[in-house]
Design a protein around this motif. Structure first.
Motif, PDB file in Angstrom:
ATOM      1  N   SER A 186     -14.176  29.287  36.369  1.00 41.21           N
ATOM      2  CA  SER A 186     -14.921  28.709  37.280  1.00 41.21           C
ATOM      3  C   SER A 186     -14.240  28.023  38.210  1.00 41.21           C
ATOM      4  CB  SER A 186     -15.563  27.388  36.421  1.00 41.21           C
ATOM      5  OG  SER A 186     -14.809  27.113  35.194  1.00 41.21           O
ATOM      6  N   ALA A 187     -15.099  27.747  39.253  1.00 45.54           N
ATOM      7  CA  ALA A 187     -14.623  27.468  40.780  1.00 45.54           C
ATOM      8  C   ALA A 187     -15.457  26.269  41.250  1.00 45.54           C
ATOM      9  CB  ALA A 187     -14.668  28.439  41.733  1.00 45.54           C
ATOM     10  N   HIS A 188     -14.986  25.212  41.864  1.00 47.47           N
ATOM     11  CA  HIS A 188     -15.539  24.197  42.479  1.00 47.47           C
ATOM     12  C   HIS A 188     -14.948  24.287  43.894  1.00 47.47           C
ATOM     13  CE1 HIS A 188     -16.335  23.037  38.439  1.00 47.47           C
ATOM     14  NE2 HIS A 188     -17.590  22.668  38.994  1.00 47.47           N
ATOM     15  N   GLY A 189     -15.580  23.820  45.150  1.00 48.30           N
ATOM     16  CA  GLY A 189     -15.070  23.702  46.317  1.00 48.30           C
ATOM     17  C   GLY A 189     -15.975  22.655  47.057  1.00 48.30           C
ATOM     18  N   THR A 190     -15.246  22.378  48.187  1.00 42.57           N
ATOM     19  CA  THR A 190     -16.071  21.650  49.261  1.00 42.57           C
ATOM     20  C   THR A 190     -15.435  21.816  50.625  1.00 42.57           C
ATOM     21  OG1 THR A 190     -16.999  19.612  49.605  1.00 42.57           O
ATOM     22  CG2 THR A 190     -14.608  19.715  48.932  1.00 42.57           C
ATOM     23  N   ASP A 191     -16.383  21.368  51.575  1.00 43.15           N
ATOM     24  CA  ASP A 191     -16.012  21.807  53.015  1.00 43.15           C
ATOM     25  C   ASP A 191     -16.539  20.355  53.783  1.00 43.15           C
ATOM     26  OD1 ASP A 191     -16.040  22.518  55.618  1.00 43.15           O
ATOM     27  OD2 ASP A 191     -17.921  23.578  55.650  1.00 43.15           O
ATOM     28  N   PRO A 192     -15.574  19.478  53.422  1.00 43.80           N
ATOM     29  CA  PRO A 192     -15.970  17.907  54.341  1.00 43.80           C
ATOM     30  C   PRO A 192     -15.935  17.976  55.578  1.00 43.80           C
ATOM     31  CG  PRO A 192     -13.652  17.990  52.929  1.00 43.80           C
ATOM     32  CD  PRO A 192     -14.258  19.455  52.813  1.00 43.80           C
ATOM     33  N   ILE A 193     -15.418  19.242  56.422  1.00 48.34           N
ATOM     34  CA  ILE A 193     -15.176  19.076  57.815  1.00 48.34           C
ATOM     35  C   ILE A 193     -16.189  19.820  58.673  1.00 48.34           C
ATOM     36  CG2 ILE A 193     -12.563  18.310  57.775  1.00 48.34           C
ATOM     37  CD1 ILE A 193     -12.047  21.406  58.369  1.00 48.34           C
ATOM     38  N   GLY A 194     -16.809  20.419  57.698  1.00 47.36           N
ATOM     39  CA  GLY A 194     -18.136  21.407  58.467  1.00 47.36           C
ATOM     40  C   GLY A 194     -17.440  22.635  58.993  1.00 47.36           C
ATOM     41  N   ALA A 195     -16.366  23.204  58.424  1.00 48.07           N
ATOM     42  CA  ALA A 195     -15.938  24.596  58.799  1.00 48.07           C
ATOM     43  C   ALA A 195     -16.647  25.521  58.345  1.00 48.07           C
ATOM     44  CB  ALA A 195     -14.483  24.484  58.187  1.00 48.07           C
ATOM     45  N   GLY A 196     -17.671  25.584  57.730  1.00 46.79           N
ATOM     46  CA  GLY A 196     -18.450  26.708  57.333  1.00 46.79           C
ATOM     47  C   GLY A 196     -18.005  27.445  55.893  1.00 46.79           C
ATOM     48  N   ARG A 197     -17.014  26.881  55.376  1.00 49.47           N
ATOM     49  CA  ARG A 197     -16.350  27.521  54.070  1.00 49.47           C
ATOM     50  C   ARG A 197     -15.646  26.359  53.391  1.00 49.47           C
ATOM     51  NH1 ARG A 197     -14.611  29.252  58.544  1.00 49.47           N
ATOM     52  NH2 ARG A 197     -16.248  31.011  58.453  1.00 49.47           N
ATOM     53  N   ALA A 213      -5.588  27.921  32.503  1.00 53.25           N
ATOM     54  CA  ALA A 213      -4.851  27.860  34.090  1.00 53.25           C
ATOM     55  C   ALA A 213      -5.691  27.133  34.798  1.00 53.25           C
ATOM     56  CB  ALA A 213      -4.514  29.160  34.309  1.00 53.25           C
ATOM     57  N   HIS A 214      -5.153  26.276  35.545  1.00 51.11           N
ATOM     58  CA  HIS A 214      -5.809  25.469  36.939  1.00 51.11           C
ATOM     59  C   HIS A 214      -5.179  25.671  37.985  1.00 51.11           C
ATOM     60  CE1 HIS A 214      -7.438  22.020  38.845  1.00 51.11           C
ATOM     61  NE2 HIS A 214      -8.596  22.590  38.398  1.00 51.11           N
ATOM     62  N   VAL A 215      -6.171  25.886  39.205  1.00 54.59           N
ATOM     63  CA  VAL A 215      -5.211  26.173  40.617  1.00 54.59           C
ATOM     64  C   VAL A 215      -6.013  25.206  41.497  1.00 54.59           C
ATOM     65  CG1 VAL A 215      -4.890  27.672  42.226  1.00 54.59           C
ATOM     66  CG2 VAL A 215      -4.877  28.587  39.883  1.00 54.59           C
ATOM     67  N   HIS A 216      -5.173  24.257  42.329  1.00 57.11           N
ATOM     68  CA  HIS A 216      -5.747  23.508  43.364  1.00 57.11           C
ATOM     69  C   HIS A 216      -5.252  24.171  44.470  1.00 57.11           C
ATOM     70  CE1 HIS A 216      -5.448  19.375  45.052  1.00 57.11           C
ATOM     71  NE2 HIS A 216      -6.406  19.916  45.946  1.00 57.11           N
ATOM     72  N   VAL A 217      -6.267  24.501  45.364  1.00 58.09           N
ATOM     73  CA  VAL A 217      -5.953  24.834  46.890  1.00 58.09           C
ATOM     74  C   VAL A 217      -6.518  24.141  47.752  1.00 58.09           C
ATOM     75  CG1 VAL A 217      -4.876  27.277  46.291  1.00 58.09           C
ATOM     76  CG2 VAL A 217      -7.520  26.865  46.493  1.00 58.09           C
ATOM     77  N   ASN A 218      -5.975  23.603  48.922  1.00 56.77           N
ATOM     78  CA  ASN A 218      -6.475  22.826  49.922  1.00 56.77           C
ATOM     79  C   ASN A 218      -5.838  22.914  51.322  1.00 56.77           C
ATOM     80  OD1 ASN A 218      -7.093  20.310  50.922  1.00 56.77           O
ATOM     81  ND2 ASN A 218      -7.313  19.170  49.243  1.00 56.77           N
ATOM     82  N   TRP A 219      -6.665  22.927  52.274  1.00 57.38           N
ATOM     83  CA  TRP A 219      -6.167  23.145  53.486  1.00 57.38           C
ATOM     84  C   TRP A 219      -6.103  21.661  54.189  1.00 57.38           C
ATOM     85  CZ3 TRP A 219     -10.310  27.041  55.015  1.00 57.38           C
ATOM     86  CH2 TRP A 219      -9.989  28.335  54.757  1.00 57.38           C
TER      87      TRP A 219
END
Ligand SMILES: NC(=O)c1ccc[n+]([C@@H]2O[C@H](COP(=O)([O-])OP(=O)(O)OC[C@H]3O[C@@H](n4cnc5c(N)ncnc54)[C@H](O)[C@@H]3O)[C@@H](O)[C@H]2O)c1
Length: 345
Positions: A186-197, A213-219
Motif C-alpha cells: 500500500s502506498a500513500h503520497g502527497t504533492d504539497p508544492i504542486g509539482a504534479g507528482r 516493511a515500511h519505506v518513507h521517501v521524501n524530496w
C-alpha cells in the motif's frame, strides 16, 4: 565498453569503468555531446559522441552501461541488445514492468547479460546485513523500516517513489531470505508544492511470513536521513548511512514473550514479557566504493555467463512492487496484492 548518458550519474560510471582493470572505456555517448566532452575533459582517449548507432556498430564494444532517464531505458537497452552487446542499466530497470519484461526476455533470448545497477546491493554494509539476515544471526525477520529523505531534486518524469524507493526495494529484495516474498503493497503520497507528482511517499509492504516493511521517501525534508532498522527475533540492525563510524549497529536488545501457547494470549502478555538489554556491536566494514564492486560483478558475469546478483530479474521484482505502489497510490492507499502469476490485483 561504452557508457550512454553523461548527466548527473553517468560520470560515476565513467570513472569506475575507467579505473577497472576488466574494461577499457572506448565511448561516452550523450544526446548532448558537449556534456560528454565536458565529463571527459581535454586529454581523454575515450571518444565522445551523440550517435548511439556508431557506438553499437563498433565491434570492439562488447558491453554498454546506460545512465539515461528511466523512460529511455527500453529503447536504448533494446538497441544495444539487438547489436549483441551486454547491457548494464541504471535503476529502475525500465519505466514500467511490461518494458522490463521485454528487456529480460530479449537478453535471455540472445544469451546476453542484463544487469541492473542496484548500487546499494554492492556496498559493504548491505553485504554484511544480507549475511546477518541469511545466516540466521538476527533470527526471524520481524520488520524493516527505512527512511530516505532530504531536499531532493524534484524529477520531471517520475514521482518520489519511482525515484528513491528503488534503492530500498532493491535492498529489501537482496537481503530477504529465500522463500520470503512481498505479498502486498500500500502506498500513500502527497504533492504539497504542486509539482504534479508525489513528492512525499510512504510504502507499506506485507511479507509472506507476516513481517512488515515500511519505506518513507521524501524530496521536501530540510534534513537528510538515511536510516534503516531491521528487526529480528534475536537481534536488531540499525544502519545509519550518514554515520561513517557507526554505519551499522547490531543490537542484542528486544522483547521476548517466553510463555507456552496454552496460557492464552492475555495471560502470556501479562506474565511473561521480558526485555533483553544486551550489548550493541558496531562491526568493522570495508570502505569500498559500491560502483567499483558493481563493475567487477558485471565483468565476472560477462566472462562466466553467470547472472550477476542484481540481474534483470531482480530489476523486474523491483518494478513489480513500484507498479503495485503506483496502483495503490491512485486508489487512495488500498493494499494491492502481488499475484503469484506476476500480475497485481
Ligand atoms: N544508482 C544510483 O544510485 C543512481 C543515482 C542517480 C541516478 N541514477 C539513475 O541514473 C539514470 C540517469 O539519471 P541522471 O540523474 O543522471 O539523469 P540526467 O537527466 O542528469 O542525465 C541523463 C543524461 O542522459 C542523456 N540522454 C537522454 N536520452 C538519451 C539517449 N537516448 N541517448 C543518449 N543520451 C541520452 C541526457 O542528455 C542527459 O545528459 C536514471 O535511471 C537514474 O535513476 C542512479
Amino acid at each position: 565498453m561504452a557508457v550512454v548518458g553523461a548527466g548527473y550519474w553517468g560520470p560515476n560510471l565513467v570513472r569506475n569503468f575507467q579505473s577497472s582493470p576488466d574494461f577499457r572505456l572506448a565511448w561516452l555517448c550523450d544526446l548532448d555531446v558537449a556534456r560528454a566532452k565536458k565529463v571527459l575533459g581535454g586529454y581523454s582517449t575515450v571518444q565522445p559522441t551523440d550517435d548511439l548507432a556508431l557506438v553499437l556498430a563498433d565491434e570492439n564494444v562488447a558491453a554498454v552501461a546506460i545512465a539515461t532517464p528511466a523512460g529511455t531505458h527500453l529503447d536504448v537497452a533494446m538497441q544495444a541488445l539487438a547489436a549483441g552487446k551486454h547491457v548494464l542499466v541504471e535503476k529502475p530497470l525500465a519505466a514500467t514492468y511490461a518494458e522490463g519484461v521485454e528487456l529480460v526476455a530479449e537478453a535471455e533470448r540472445r544469451g546476453l547479460i542484463l544487469m541492473c545497477d542496484h548500487t546499494f546491493c554492492y556496498t559493504p554494509v548491505v553485504t554484511r546485513i544480507r549475511e546477518l539476515v541469511h545466516s540466521g544471526e538476527i533470527g526471524d525477520l520481524q520488520f524493516l523500516d527505512s527512511v530516505r529523505i532530504n531536499l531532493g531534486l524534484v524529477q520531471r518524469d517520475i514521482d518520489v517513489l519511482w525515484d528513491l524507493a528503488p534503492h530500498d526495494l532493491s535492498i529489501l529484495d537482496f537481503i530477504l531470505p529465500a522463500g520470503v516474498e512481498v505479498v502486498s503493497v500500500s502506498a500513500h503520497g502527497t504533492d504539497p508544492i504542486g509539482a504534479g507528482r508525489a513528492c512525499i511517499g510512504y510504502l507499506t509492504l506485507q511479507l509472506s511470513t507476516g513481517a512488515i516493511a515500511h519505506v518513507h521517501v521524501n524530496w521536501l525534508s530540510p534534513i537528510k536521513v538515511r536510516t534503516t532498522i531491521i528487526g529480528g527475533s534475536k537481534r536488531t540492525l540499525v544502519w545509519d548511512d550518514l554515520s561513517p563510524t557507526t554505519r551499522l549497529a547490531i543490537y542484542d536488545r528486544g522483547v521476548d514473550v517466553a510463555a507456552p501457547e496454552e496460557l492464552g494470549d492475555e495471560a502470556r502478555r501479562n506474565l511473561l514479557v521480558s526485555y533483553r538489554s544486551g550489548d550493541m556491536v558496531a562491526p568493522a566494514l570495508l570502505e569500498r566504493e559500491a560502483l567499483s564492486t558493481m563493475v567487477a560483478q558485471y565483468a565476472a558475469a560477462i566472462r562466466t555467463g553467470t547472472p550477476p546478483l542484481t540481474d534483470g530479474r531482480a530489476g523486474l521484482r523491483v518494478l513489480r512492487i513500484l507498479e503495485a505502489a503506483s496502483a495503490s497510490l491512485r486508489a487512495g492507499g488500498v493494499a494491492v496484492r502481488l499475484d503469484t502469476d506476476g500480475g497485481i490485483s
